[in-house]
Every structure is written in structure tokens, then in C-alpha cells.
Motif scaffolding. Structure first.
Motif, PDB file in Angstrom:
ATOM      1  N   VAL A   1       0.698  -1.184   0.070  1.00 46.60           N
ATOM      2  CA  VAL A   1      -0.089   0.121  -0.013  1.00 46.60           C
ATOM      3  C   VAL A   1       0.825   1.313   0.188  1.00 46.60           C
ATOM      4  CG1 VAL A   1      -2.209  -0.957   0.731  1.00 46.60           C
ATOM      5  CG2 VAL A   1      -0.342  -0.243   2.363  1.00 46.60           C
ATOM      6  N   GLY A   2       2.063   1.189  -0.205  1.00 41.83           N
ATOM      7  CA  GLY A   2       3.034   2.337  -0.272  1.00 41.83           C
ATOM      8  C   GLY A   2       3.226   3.031   0.658  1.00 41.83           C
TER       9      GLY A   2
ATOM     10  N   TYR B   1      10.317   1.067  -1.567  1.00 38.28           N
ATOM     11  CA  TYR B   1      10.840   2.215  -2.192  1.00 38.28           C
ATOM     12  C   TYR B   1      10.399   2.300  -3.761  1.00 38.28           C
ATOM     13  CZ  TYR B   1      13.573   3.720   1.705  1.00 38.28           C
ATOM     14  OH  TYR B   1      14.175   4.136   3.046  1.00 38.28           O
ATOM     15  N   GLY B   2      10.901   1.135  -4.226  1.00 34.69           N
ATOM     16  CA  GLY B   2      10.593   0.901  -5.654  1.00 34.69           C
ATOM     17  C   GLY B   2       9.045   1.222  -6.172  1.00 34.69           C
ATOM     18  N   ARG B   3       8.296   0.487  -5.140  1.00 34.79           N
ATOM     19  CA  ARG B   3       6.838   0.722  -5.977  1.00 34.79           C
ATOM     20  C   ARG B   3       6.496   2.068  -5.595  1.00 34.79           C
ATOM     21  NH1 ARG B   3       3.859  -4.163  -6.057  1.00 34.79           N
ATOM     22  NH2 ARG B   3       5.165  -5.921  -5.350  1.00 34.79           N
ATOM     23  N   ALA B   4       6.882   2.865  -4.659  1.00 35.22           N
ATOM     24  CA  ALA B   4       6.391   4.389  -4.381  1.00 35.22           C
ATOM     25  C   ALA B   4       7.093   5.081  -5.262  1.00 35.22           C
ATOM     26  CB  ALA B   4       6.729   4.529  -2.896  1.00 35.22           C
ATOM     27  N   ALA B   5       7.889   4.598  -6.258  1.00 33.47           N
ATOM     28  CA  ALA B   5       8.669   5.506  -7.169  1.00 33.47           C
ATOM     29  C   ALA B   5       9.895   6.204  -6.832  1.00 33.47           C
ATOM     30  CB  ALA B   5       7.460   6.329  -7.958  1.00 33.47           C
TER      31      ALA B   5
ATOM     32  N   GLU C   1      16.219   6.555  -4.079  1.00 36.52           N
ATOM     33  CA  GLU C   1      16.110   6.127  -2.365  1.00 36.52           C
ATOM     34  C   GLU C   1      16.502   4.802  -2.401  1.00 36.52           C
ATOM     35  OE1 GLU C   1      13.499   8.134   0.562  1.00 36.52           O
ATOM     36  OE2 GLU C   1      12.778   8.952  -1.446  1.00 36.52           O
ATOM     37  N   ALA C   2      15.929   3.925  -3.317  1.00 35.79           N
ATOM     38  CA  ALA C   2      16.119   2.533  -3.411  1.00 35.79           C
ATOM     39  C   ALA C   2      17.558   2.199  -3.656  1.00 35.79           C
ATOM     40  CB  ALA C   2      15.019   1.911  -4.456  1.00 35.79           C
TER      41      ALA C   2
ATOM     42  N   HIS D   1      12.563  -4.481 -11.039  1.00 31.69           N
ATOM     43  CA  HIS D   1      11.123  -4.568 -11.097  1.00 31.69           C
ATOM     44  C   HIS D   1      10.600  -3.209 -10.949  1.00 31.69           C
ATOM     45  CE1 HIS D   1       9.630  -8.684 -11.549  1.00 31.69           C
ATOM     46  NE2 HIS D   1      10.752  -8.914 -10.573  1.00 31.69           N
ATOM     47  N   ALA D   2      11.083  -2.555 -10.164  1.00 32.41           N
ATOM     48  CA  ALA D   2      10.549  -1.046 -10.044  1.00 32.41           C
ATOM     49  C   ALA D   2      10.881  -0.356 -11.299  1.00 32.41           C
ATOM     50  CB  ALA D   2      11.236  -0.399  -8.703  1.00 32.41           C
ATOM     51  N   CYS D   3      12.046  -0.547 -11.848  1.00 25.21           N
ATOM     52  CA  CYS D   3      12.584   0.155 -13.057  1.00 25.21           C
ATOM     53  C   CYS D   3      11.593  -0.122 -14.185  1.00 25.21           C
ATOM     54  CB  CYS D   3      14.129  -0.380 -13.283  1.00 25.21           C
ATOM     55  SG  CYS D   3      15.201   0.344 -12.235  1.00 25.21           S
TER      56      CYS D   3
END
Length: 615
Positions: A358-359, A391-395, A399-400, A421-423
Motif C-alpha cells: 500500500v506504499g 521504495y521502488g513501488r513508491a517510485a 532512495e532504493a 522490477h521497480a525500473c
DNA sequence: GTAGGGTTAG
């Protein structure tokens, strides 16, 4: 003398001990024994210390203190009891302290009980040299041929992964019986030779329900859940007693297969035959419902359980997170703490997943830090990977990266994969390239990483890079793990591998797929062929995409499951095209589709997915 | 007065 012994054995303090639950009550009895000066009576001392130590793991320190300060001449029974209690504790190595005490006192010498418990300790410790030294010591003391000790040794060597040593011990068993054979069967299964375990099972002169359970466990633990279920059905037909352990195994197999119908059947069976609802069984039920997409039912079972342990709470918290219910999972974590159950490293995996889904980055950071500061748990690689994912999911890709670079341990494939994956999700080519580079450094044949990066290139229509990446994969011999999807229809599990046409109703499925795509195109569907790496024409790409195992399984579901939600379990992450197709099917065919992929659930309903495009 | 085989969360 005899009469005084009897008096002491029947001393009210002893019978009271058994029903003692709080430390306060124990201390009262302790005080009485001290005041009456009978704590050093050999029999009473043993009873008292053993009862305290074995009653509750948190009492162990207390028992230890009594022994240290008030028992000047501990008996063998007392010391054996301490070894036994520590062998089951979270600090098994402390058993050795009492073993050395036995060796230290001139009037004492270790017996077969001592070694039996010590062997259990070694099994817990997973330290090979220690196990071997204990084995040598027990030979020296002449307990090599004790059947209980031998079975313990087989168990210990199985834990250590030394099948040869198990064999060596088993060969020394003069008259192998049901128990030693079952231990050996378990050893084969544990060490990866399931076929030999089965051979041993088939050749056993008699088999009881524990032997059957051991065989089912073997199948379940090596990923052969379907065989585990078949074995259970054979067990039923053989008329063998079925207990709650068997049902835990059945539920575990259902969980892995995503077989909700069979899982429900198992639940009904437990209720019909009034099997004991142990914490383990309840936890297995919660996990089954949660992982088969029935989270409401999972929580119903959870709230209905009187006794819950850290497994139970962690399963429920993880189940909520996996189903996208992050806030609920964090609420539950709070309830767990209020209930006085201490979270462990696995609990935090569930909690961090809840934050990530849920970020809730700040909350996640807070929990991550509390692991060490409040609970003394050192975060493991998984926890770091989940932080990167969060961090990645939250764009928050930069920071990631900073987080990865500040890790006190060497970042692993999982951390870089989370970044990759976030990229993909946030279309960041440069960081994606860096992540792939790091992954390949660590594991040069990681198929998932290549596929992901090529997807990023494909998003930018950079076909040259896609193709060159494909060449690299070929040159390095990287093979894509074949996709596989499972669907359960009328209690029967159907498995579909990508490109496999062996299903008896494949012709029908193919017709259904054609129909689906005709409908989809009319609604404006254009295939997203980027996940297809092969150097083939667009039309063929579309065809290869159309045969992804999850689509085949959903098509089969549409044929066979009228008006019932279609539940599919797959071994990879769902691809973007399949995700899109599933959304459209849920709208056009007005049906609910629930797909469990490698990392989470996707509930498709009326053209939307519960993951909101993040997975 | 102690002991041998099978079970749950990642």
C-alpha cells in the motif's frame, strides 16, 4: 526413609506444579520448598526442576537459576531434564553446559537418556562437527546400540543432510522396526531422494499412520503436492487412521496447488470427524484459505482460534498483505503485539510486505528499524529486498538505490531484482541496466532479469537492444523458466505448461482461446508483444503470447466453470499482456478471475484488477 | 519420575 519419600512424592507442591501457569505460582511453590528445606531432596528436586523447565520455554532461565544457586548436588535425572528442555528451546547449545556438569561430578555419568536428548540438541543446532563429537562420545560410553539413541542419530544426520551417515546408523540397527524404518524413510525424503523413500515405504512390513504421514510429508516438501494428495487418498483407501497431522499435510499441499475446493473439503473433513483443532492445523487452514484467494474465510478461521502462536499471526498478516490488504495487515500486527506475542523475522517479512503493497514507506522504515531496536532481530537479505521493493513501488528509485548501497551486507540478487522490477514499473532504463549488470555479476544465468530488462527496452520500442539482449542470453545459455499454471475444476487439479498441448481437452481450449481473442479485438484489444523475445513476426508473437499458460488455464476455466470465479495459480509473475487480457475477460464474460502469481494475488473483476497495475 | 518415527508462517 521409604515413608518420607512417599510423603514427598505426594507432596501437595508436586501435584500443584502441574497446574501452574504463572511465574508467580511457581515462585510460591518454590518458596515453600525452600522454607521446608526439601528442595535438595533428590526426587523432589528432579520433579520440580523438570516440571518448570519443560512446562514453558520462558521458565527455562528460572529453572537454570534454581539449579545454579540452590542445588548443590543435582541428580542425573535433573540434569537430563535440563538437557531435554534446552534441546527443544531456541538456545539448544546450552544443553552442553549440563552435559559437562554430568561429566564433572564424580558420582554421575551420562546414560542413554542423556545422549538421546543431546542428539536432539545436535539436530537442532545443525552443526556437523558437534553432531559427530556427540556420536563419538556416545560410542565411547557404550550407547551405540540403544534403539532410541539410534533413531535419534538417524534423525540428527537427516537434519544435517548426511544421508550416508543415516545409512551407516541404520545398518547398525539389529532389528529395524516401524519406528527406525520411518526415521530412515524421513531421512531419504529430507535429503532429496524421494524415490528411494517411496521404495522404502513400499517395502515396509507394516505401515501405520505415522509412516503414511512421513511419506506424504516427503512428497509435499519436494514440491510434489499432487503426489502428496494422491498418497493421502491411498491412505484413506487403505483404511489407515487419519489424524490432524495428515490434514495439516493435505492442507499444505492444497495451499501450494491453490486447490481451494480440496482445501475446503479438508476443512469439512476436520469438522466432520471432529479432529483436534491444534494451533498447527488452524494455521495451515488460515494459510490455505489466504493463499487460495479466500482471505475472508482465512480471517474467519483466524478469529475463531482460541490459541494462536507466532506462526498463526504471521500467516494471517502475510495473507492479508498478499491479498493487497496492507492496512489490515498492519492493524493485525498491532493486535499481535497487544496480545503479547513476540514477532520474529518471518513476521517482519509479512509486515514489510503489508507496507510495501500500500506504499506506506515511512511506516515500513519504522518497522524495519524496530526489528533491531525493539526485538533484537538482525534484518536478513529478505528484509532488505522488501525495503527496496517498497521504495521502488513508491517510485522512490533513487532512495532504493541509496538503500541498497548502504546495506551492511553485500546486496543479493533479490535486492537488485526488486530495483529492476521497480525500473520496469516506472520505466527507468538507466537504473534498470545497472541493476541487470549487478544481477548478472552475481548470477549470470538469471532468466528473469534478462526478460525484465528486455521488457524495459521493448517499452521504448528499442528492438535493437531487445534483440542484442536476446543474443547475449543465447550465448550465455540462459533459459527462460517455462511458465506453468494450475487450475482446479471439480476437485481435480489441471496443470498447463506453456506450449504443452497434451491436455485431453486441448482442442476445445484452443477454440475457446480463438473466440476470446475475437471478442477482445472487437473491444479494442491490441496484443502487447513486448514480453515475447523471439525473433519472429508480429503475428507469431501474438500467437506465442496467446498460448501463455495462464491464458490457457483461464480459457479452460471459462469452458468448465460456469458462473464460478476462475482461480489460477502460476509459477512466474503474470505478464502485462495476460494481465490486460484477464481484465478484459472479466468484463466481457462477466466473470471473476483470481490469479495468484509468484508474488501476489490479482483479483480481476468488471475489467479491473485489485493490484491497480502494481505488481 | 525422563526417551525413538509424521505437522504450520518466509
Amino acid at each position: 526413609m521409604k515413608s518420607s519419600l512417599t510423603t514427598i512424592a505426594k507432596h501437595p507442591s508436586i501435584s500443584l506444579l502441574k497446574s501452574c501457569t504463572t511465574m508467580k505460582e511457581l515462585k510460591q511453590i518454590h518458596a515453600q520448598l525452600v522454607v521446608k528445606g526439601i528442595l535438595n531432596h533428590p526426587h523432589l528436586q528432579g520433579q520440580f526442576v523438570a516440571t518448570i523447565a519443560l512446562h514453558n520455554p520462558t521458565n527455562l532461565n528460572y529453572a537454570n537459576q534454581i539449579l545454579h544457586h540452590q542445588c548443590h548436588h543435582p541428580t542425573l535425572f535433573t540434569l537430563n531434564s535440563m538437557i531435554r528442555a534446552y534441546s527443544k528451546s531456541t538456545t539448544p547449545h546450552k544443553s552442553f553446559h549440563f552435559y559437562s556438569k554430568i561429566l564433572h561430578f564424580n558420582n554421575l555419568s551420562p546414560d542413554h537418556y542423556t545422549f538421546n536428548f543431546l542428539v536432539r540438541t545436535c539436530a537442532q543446532l545443525h552443526v556437523h562437527v558437534t553432531g559427530v563429537s556427540v556420536h563419538c562420545a556416545l560410542i565411547k560410553h557404550g550407547f551405540e546400540h540403544d534403539p532410541h539413541v539410534q533413531t535419534g542419530l538417524i534423525f540428527m544426520y537427516a537434519e544435517l543432510g548426511c544421508l550416508n551417515s543415516c545409512h551407516g546408523v541404520f545398518e547398525g540397527v539389529v532389528e529395524p522396526d516401524l519406528v527406525s524404518r520411518t526415521a530412515m524413510l524421513h531421512a531419504y525424503a529430507k535429503c532429496g531422494d524421494i524415490e528411494f523413500a517411496r521404495k522404502m515405504f513400499d517395502e515396509m512390513p507394516q505401515r501405520d499412520f505415522i509412516a503414511w504421514n512421513a511419506m506424504i510429508t516427503g512428497y509435499a516438501q519436494c514440491g510434489r503436492s499432487r503426489d502428496a494428495l494422491s498418497m493421502f487418498h491411498l491412505m484413506q483407501m487403505a483404511g489407515v487412521k487419519i489424524n490432524e497431522v495428515s490434514m495439516v499435510l493435505v492442507l499444505t499441499a492444497c495451499t501450494h496447488l491453490g486447490a481451494l475446493d480440496q482445501g475446503r473439503w479438508a476443512h469439512a473433513y476436520v469438522e466432520r470427524y471432529k479432529l483436534r483443532m491444534t494451533v498447527t492445523l488452524g494455521t495451515a487452514l488460515i494459510d490455505m484459505y489466504a493463499k487460495c484467494g479466500s482471505i475472508d474465510k482465512a480471517m474467519e478461521v483466524f478469529w475463531g482460534m482460541k490459541e494462536k502462536n507466532v506462526y498463526t499471526w504471521s500467516s494471517a498478516i502475510g495473507g492479508l498483505a498478499m491479498n493487497g490488504l496492507g492496512e489490515e495487515s498492519l492493524d493485525l500486527f498491532n493486535s499481535m503485539k497487544q496480545d503479547g506475542v513476540k514477532p520474529n523475522e518471518v513476521t517482519f517479512i509479512s509486515v514489510l510486505k503489508g507496507c510495501s503493497v500500500v506504499g506506506l514507506v515511512e511506516e515500513g522504515r519504522k518497522h524495519f528499524h524496530s526489528m533491531r531496536t525493539l526485538y533484537g532481530i538482525d534484518p536478513q537479505l529478505e528484509h532488505y529486498g522488501l525495503m527496496v521493493d517498497m521504495y521502488g513501488r513508491a517510485a522512490r528509485l533513487e532512495e532504493a538505490l541509496i538503500f541498497i548501497n548502504s546495506m551492511p551486507i553485500k546486496p543479493h540478487v533479490g535486492a537488485w531484482s526488486a530495483l529492476l522490477h521497480a525500473c520496469r514499473m516506472h520505466k527507468n532504463k538507466e537504473l534498470g541496466e545497472l541493476a541487470l549488470e549487478k544481477i548478472v555479476e552475481l548470477e549470470d544465468k538469471n532468466d528473469g532479469a534478462y526478460v525484465l530488462l528486455s521488457n524495459i527496452y521493448a517499452d521504448y520500442m528499442n528492438w535493437e537492444k531487445v534483440s542484442s539482449l536476446r543474443q547475449t542470453m543465447k550465448a550465455k545459455g540462459v533459459k527462460k523458466l517455462p511458465g506453468c499454471s494450475v487450475i482446479e475444476v471439480d476437485g481435480e487439479v489441471h496443470e498447463f505448461f506453456v506450449g504443452d498441448k497434451s491436455h485431453p481437452r486441448y482442442d476445445e481450449i484452443e477454440l475457446k482461446l480463438e473466440e476470446i481473442f475475437r471478442c477482445l479485438r472487437l473491444s479494442g484489444y491490441v496484443a502487447n508483444t513486448s514480453p515475447v523475445l523471439f525473433d519472429i513476426e508480429e503475428e507469431e508473437k501474438e500467437d506465442a503470447l496467446g498460448k501463455h499458460s495462464e491464458k490457457v488455464a483461464v480459457a479452460f476455466g471459462l469452458i468448465t466453470l460456469k458462473g464460478v470465479p476462475i482461480r489460477v495459480v502460476m509459477n512466474l509473475r503474470i505478464c502485462w499482456d495476460c494481465h490486460n487480457v484477464a481484465k478484459m475477460i472479466s468484463k466481457i464474460y462477466d466473470t471473476e478471475i483470481i490469479i495468484r502469481d509468484r508474488s501476489r494475488f490479482h483479483h480481476f473483476k468488471k475489467g479491473d484488477c485489485s493490484c491497480k497495475g502494481y505488481w
